[in-house]
Scaffold this active site. Structure first.
Site, PDB file in Angstrom:
ATOM      1  N   GLU A  40     -21.865 -27.674  13.216  1.00 39.54           N
ATOM      2  CA  GLU A  40     -20.566 -26.994  13.186  1.00 39.54           C
ATOM      3  C   GLU A  40     -19.870 -27.187  14.528  1.00 39.54           C
ATOM      4  OE1 GLU A  40     -23.085 -23.478  12.701  1.00 39.54           O
ATOM      5  OE2 GLU A  40     -21.541 -22.364  13.791  1.00 39.54           O
ATOM      6  N   LYS A  84     -18.104 -26.374  18.117  1.00 41.23           N
ATOM      7  CA  LYS A  84     -18.375 -25.449  19.220  1.00 41.23           C
ATOM      8  C   LYS A  84     -17.027 -24.951  19.722  1.00 41.23           C
ATOM      9  CE  LYS A  84     -21.253 -24.859  23.286  1.00 41.23           C
ATOM     10  NZ  LYS A  84     -20.283 -24.347  24.229  1.00 41.23           N
ATOM     11  N   ASP A 104     -14.212 -23.146  21.762  1.00 43.41           N
ATOM     12  CA  ASP A 104     -14.088 -22.949  23.202  1.00 43.41           C
ATOM     13  C   ASP A 104     -13.436 -21.602  23.485  1.00 43.41           C
ATOM     14  OD1 ASP A 104     -14.319 -23.515  25.816  1.00 43.41           O
ATOM     15  OD2 ASP A 104     -12.749 -25.023  25.898  1.00 43.41           O
ATOM     16  N   TYR A 148     -20.612 -17.058  13.976  1.00 43.28           N
ATOM     17  CA  TYR A 148     -21.608 -18.107  13.795  1.00 43.28           C
ATOM     18  C   TYR A 148     -23.040 -17.611  13.629  1.00 43.28           C
ATOM     19  CZ  TYR A 148     -21.546 -17.562  18.910  1.00 43.28           C
ATOM     20  OH  TYR A 148     -21.560 -17.059  20.169  1.00 43.28           O
ATOM     21  N   LYS A 156     -21.787 -31.994  23.759  1.00 42.32           N
ATOM     22  CA  LYS A 156     -20.490 -31.821  24.430  1.00 42.32           C
ATOM     23  C   LYS A 156     -19.655 -33.077  24.286  1.00 42.32           C
ATOM     24  CE  LYS A 156     -20.812 -27.910  26.873  1.00 42.32           C
ATOM     25  NZ  LYS A 156     -20.066 -27.142  27.748  1.00 42.32           N
ATOM     26  N   CYS A 185      14.821 -37.145  50.913  1.00 47.47           N
ATOM     27  CA  CYS A 185      14.520 -35.894  50.220  1.00 47.47           C
ATOM     28  C   CYS A 185      15.454 -35.776  49.017  1.00 47.47           C
ATOM     29  CB  CYS A 185      14.725 -34.705  51.160  1.00 47.47           C
ATOM     30  SG  CYS A 185      14.575 -33.133  50.307  1.00 47.47           S
ATOM     31  N   CYS A 216      17.902 -32.513  50.006  1.00 46.70           N
ATOM     32  CA  CYS A 216      18.825 -32.456  51.149  1.00 46.70           C
ATOM     33  C   CYS A 216      19.111 -33.837  51.728  1.00 46.70           C
ATOM     34  CB  CYS A 216      18.271 -31.531  52.223  1.00 46.70           C
ATOM     35  SG  CYS A 216      16.842 -32.216  53.049  1.00 46.70           S
ATOM     36  N   CYS A 225       9.605 -33.831  54.120  1.00 47.38           N
ATOM     37  CA  CYS A 225      10.995 -33.635  54.511  1.00 47.38           C
ATOM     38  C   CYS A 225      10.929 -32.706  55.718  1.00 47.38           C
ATOM     39  CB  CYS A 225      11.775 -32.985  53.365  1.00 47.38           C
ATOM     40  SG  CYS A 225      13.345 -32.311  53.898  1.00 47.38           S
ATOM     41  N   CYS A 265      16.557 -27.132  54.162  1.00 41.94           N
ATOM     42  CA  CYS A 265      16.280 -27.745  52.855  1.00 41.94           C
ATOM     43  C   CYS A 265      15.918 -26.596  51.891  1.00 41.94           C
ATOM     44  CB  CYS A 265      15.140 -28.754  52.987  1.00 41.94           C
ATOM     45  SG  CYS A 265      14.652 -29.475  51.425  1.00 41.94           S
TER      46      CYS A 265
END
Ligand code: IVH
Length: 668
Positions: A109, A111, A113, A220, A311, A405, A408, A423, A429
């Site tokens: 079945e 798994k 999470d 389960y 897994k 940047c 600016c 920057c 800025c």
């Protein structure tokens, strides 16, 4: 009469609920359902003596719990051993086969999470729902679990009187998305994955908030002294008849299997199709089907020998790069971010991925409009693994890192040995100004009540502030200029700002946002030096004397304090009344060095995480199980009797929460 009606309504509503959430074949409309629920709720209000914690009306929550009671599990909640390849599974089958003569039947079945839960029923009513905890003791989270719509509160007559059912509580991908969206809109934070969200939600103190979040469950395993379960698959079918949500056999969430080929057919199918599931999985579980043979095979101390988890690798997805945007951090660091065609991975929609820096763009050999492979680990931000070159359009251009940047327009600078571009327009800025203020007001920093990031952005846009000290100069009239600010919110924010003057020095030090000075480093510095002036005046060598402070942090501190405008800002904040003196004993952070602690039970003054942190912050070590090397068993309420026994066996000293508090000299 009313009492009969209450009884009848409860019975029908439980049944409608089961048909809607478990068998997926509703027989009345939502409108009808709500009407009956309202009738029941009104009758219950008139007859408080007929209160029943398992009434369908209890699903909306409304209980506020201060702390959850620790409960000893009837049988330990173990974990599963893991397998990663065909050989691991082949030897698992061989081991199991060796204890039985007939051909071995297995089941497989998904798994899920999520978070494990144990449900106890007495007289066919849900008595308790307990989290896994440390496997021996868990938390009683019944009030929260009662709000989960597909968990039955009352069982039909054919179910045994007493029953324990275990399973997983999780968020469907849709509910998780909705929750994260709301959370982000509210405070700019997100849960990293559905599992963290489920675990956080189960521990909420307000059960109506749990009800709003729409958790789900899949069961389960089952235990009952009154019933003999023959096989795992049959027990799942019985659970379904008794009203529990179990994996759907028809669409292949669970199946029986006999050979390793059957198992791999299942694993390959679900590994590639997991995105089609409504919830996240991290693998599959293979179990011996016969309960009798399970008993013969038995357990190790940690897990059953008759089951094994497989897994899956973390999930990858292929999607298109739509654009590269550049984020400007509070230190002026520029981080390129990939804007992606939205794609589902592990129960989350991915829209962006960090690309870290210019070198990474070059390393990935990224072109505009490329198809890219994305992987989501445990973190919020997924990463780009590689480019699918075969899908690159002819004539597309390489992604070029910006020279200026994006906000600016200042020329970006990259210092030798540094991977990041910066920057340097620190003072004007805007994204940097905003990011520094966001950091300053953050929950883990000054935690200013009534003030959020959107408001800060508005203050900056209106030119009302550009440095933290500016917040303290704002008067009522300034606040009224903002959208959504009325009498109450203005009083709130002013009180929040005033209150921030009592925030401890270590947090003020963290809040001012020195590069590489996180909350732990700030704490260590404040403990070592005791006040701001001592830190400002410390040489690089003196800074390096502090535990865990290396050359990178030391030089970042020196650089910060060599900047006149930062020093002026610190002076302003000092004059305003912020804390620049530590009330922690200087260098008391080492009093637990050399001692190891096992933590068990529920504490009055600390959450579990807090007490662990407190041990570690004071130099102690946390270990997960008691052995002869352990020094102390730090005991909260409901500490497991087996832990105490083991501690006594190994001569491990007992330590109460009060004794611990006295030791670390803290009055939390
Ligand atoms: S059987 C002895 N079946 O995985 C434990 N566990 O690593 C027997 N889990 O804490 C558990 N899906 O919460 C089983 N289909 C499934 C599962 C499952 C998820 C979780 C479970 C346990 C963890 C073990």
């Amino acid at each position: 009469m009313s009492l009969d009606r209450i009884k009848a309504l409860r019975k029908s509503l439980h049944d409608y609920n089961f048909r809607y959430y478990v068998s997926d074949e509703p027989i009345i409309s939502d409108f009808e359902f709500d009407k009956l629920l309202l009738e029941l709720s009104e009758l219950e209000q008139k007859h408080p003596d007929a209160f029943d914690p398992n009434s369908p009306t209890q699903r909306v929550g409304g209980h506020v719990v201060k702390s959850f009671e620790a409960v000893l599990h009837k049988r330990p909640m173990l974990s599963l051993s893991n397998s990663y390849n065909r050989d691991d599974i082949a030897s698992f089958i061989k081991r199991c086969q060796s204890v039985c003569e007939e051909e071995l039947d297995l089941s497989i079945e998904l798994k899920y999470d999520g978070v494990a839960i144990s449900l106890w029923y007495e007289n066919r009513k849900l008595l308790r729902a307990v989290t896994r905890g440390d496997g021996l003791n868990g938390d009683d989270v019944s009030v929260n679990v009662r709000t989960i719509k597909n968990i039955p509160l009352v069982l039909p007559d054919l179910a045994p009187n007493e029953l324990e059912v275990r399973g997983e509580i999780y968020f469907t991908s849709d509910s998780f998305e909705e929750l994260n969206k709301k959370r982000f809109d509210n405070d700019g934070t997100k849960f990293a994955n559905p599992r963290n969200a489920a675990s956080g939600t189960l521990k909420l103190q307000d059960s109506s908030e749990v009800a709003n979040r729409r958790l789900s469950a899949l069961m389960y395993s089952v235990y009952s002294d009154e019933f003999e379960f023959k096989t795992h698959l049959k027990s799942l079918n019985l659970l379904r008849e008794w009203g529990f949500p179990v994996p759907n056999e028809e669409i292949g969430w669970v199946r029986s299997c006999k050979s390793i080929d059957d198992i791999f057919e299942y694993l390959n199918f679900w590994d590639s199709q997991r995105h089609s599931l409504p919830f996240a999985i991290d693998g599959a579980v293979i179990k011996v089907d016969s309960i009798l043979i399970q008993e013969k095979i038995g357990f190790t101390a940690k897990s059953p020998r008759w089951a094994i988890a497989y897994k899956f690798n973390s999930e990858k997805a292929l999607t298109r790069l739509l654009d590269v945007k550049y984020q400007i951090g509070r230190t002026g660091a520029i981080t390129p971010v990939a804007i992606l065609d939205p794609v589902w991975i592990s129960g989350t929609v991915i829209r962006r991925a960090s690309i870290h820096n210019a070198d990474q763009i070059a390393k990935l050999n990224l072109y505009e409009g490329d198809s890219v492979w994305i992987e989501k680990g445990g973190e919020i931000i997924p990463k780009i693994l590689e480019v699918e070159i075969s899908k690159r359009s002819i004539g597309s251009d390489p992604v070029e890192f910006v020279l200026n940047c994006p906000d600016c327009n200042s020329l970006l600078v990259r210092k030798e040995g540094d991977a990041q571009h910066y920057c340097l327009n620190v003072d004007s800025c805007k994204p940097q100004i905003k990011a520094r203020l966001h950091h300053f007001i953050h929950r883990k920093a000054m935690n200013i009540d009534g003030l959020g990031t959107e408001t800060v952005d508005q203050l900056v846009e209106m030119g009302l502030i550009y440095k933290p000290s500016g917040l303290y100069d704002l008067d009522e009239d300034d606040w009224f200029k903002l959208d959504k600010f009325r009498d109450k919110s203005v009083q709130n924010v002013l009180a929040g700002i005033e209150q921030s003057k009592s925030v401890s020095f270590e947090r003020v030090l963290f809040s001012i946002g020195i590069r590489h000075v996180g909350s732990t480093v700030a704490k260590k510095l404040s403990r070592h030096f005791g006040n701001m002036d001592a830190i400002i005046n410390a040489s690089e060598t003196e800074l390096l004397d502090v535990e865990d402070i290396g050359p990178m942090i030391a030089s970042s501190l020196r650089l910060y304090f060599s900047n006149e405008s930062y020093l002026i800002e610190i002076e302003k904040l000092k004059a305003i009344g912020l804390n620049f003196e530590s009330d922690l004993e200087v260098d008391s952070g080492n009093i637990l060095v050399g001692f190891s602690f096992v933590i068990s039970g529920v504490f009055e003054f600390f959450s579990r995480d807090e007490i662990k942190r407190s041990v570690e912050d004071n130099g102690g070590k946390i270990v997960s199980s008691v052995s002869s090397k352990t020094d102390y068993l730090l005991m909260g309420k409901g500490v497991g009797p087996s832990k105490i026994k083991k501690a006594d066996l190994h001569g491990v000293k007992h330590l109460t929460e009060m004794e611990f508090l006295k030791w670390i000299g803290s009055s939390k």
